[in-house]
Design an enzyme around this catalytic site. Sequence first.
Site: not given
Length: 405
Positions: A13, A92, A121, A170
């Site tokens: 990504d 985060r 996120d 993932s």
Amino acid sequence: MKKVALAFSGGLDTTVCVPILEEEYGYDEVVGVTVDVGQPEEEFEEAYETAEALGLEHYVVDAKQEFAQLCLDSVCANADYQGYPLGTALARPVIAKAILELAEEQDCDGIAHGCTGKGNDQLRFEAVWRASDLEVIAPVREMGMTREWEIEYAAEKDLPVQGGNEGVWSIDTNLWSRSIEGGNLEDPGYVPPEDIYEWTDQPSDETELIEITFEDGYPVAVDDEELEPLELISLLNEKAGKHGVGRTDMMEDRMLGLKVRENYEHPAATTLLNAHEALEGLVLTKEERDFKATVDNEWSQKAYEGLIDAPLVGALNAFLEKTQERVTGTVTIKFEGGQARPVGRESEYAAYSESAASFNTETVDGIEQADATGVAKYHGFQARLANQSAKKQKPELAADGGSDE
């Protein structure tokens, strides 16, 4: 020259985002930022190698100590979400703040992430970034990218993309938790293989006792060895992980309403949360525990949303700080069969009297057992009245709702 800071992992990504930010968003320079919150070393190697291959200016910011402290703050709030300890959610905001600080130091005009439009996120990052004057960019979400499109684009541009675990799962790792999702795990009926786990061994019959010391709600020592937060978490991840402690396989409700299948490993977090709650059970009154459950739930929800700096959380922290003044003592934890069970607790602030609770003592601070008779008579009295009233038959109304005349 327009410059943008990109939250960079070196995965598919964020690698695809580098040329996209230049070609589609008109940025002349992209700065990659990787924030260390306890990921495995190989993840940094991947980020370094990918950045070098892209010719990307790349920074690594060490935020492990700050993150470790926040993890222990979450223990004071017994923080979990739908039954699992918060990990990615806590990391985060720490990551977002570190990237924002570097972006401002580098005089960037924008700040970007590689999150999709389906996950949590994106919200957690942007809750921090939108308090700044920088342009916030989400190429994957804004351009509707799919994983297949990204792979094709990377091949077309000859980008240095590594699938990571052959692209099967993932995985997101920090010092507090490890999450595994994607692939066959998206099927709720799929039974995951043992090899998805790295932190936890398969539970066995072996047992082990450890003692955790708390001061003002915070764990400070294991088996009388005083440890800094980062060291303490790392040690318990190893000790508890050997016993298979801290596995969660669940259906999680995301903020956007999607239900997803998630697998987590969190041995230290599970151990500390169990120990802390056991010590609170010894020192806090029933009223404090009942009300604190509400406070804990609100704290956990805001933390899950990435809003750890919200005014409400500041107010909740004031209550937590007050209650934790007495959460000092030791808890003995038994690792057994994948569980971390509190089997002993001690504190000088215990709201407990052994003699009062004992069946071998006749009185409690001068109160005779017979004194409870009056209480027993009144207990449930109102409920008995209500149940008796409910048994009375009501007069029947005429079929037409009026009188017989």
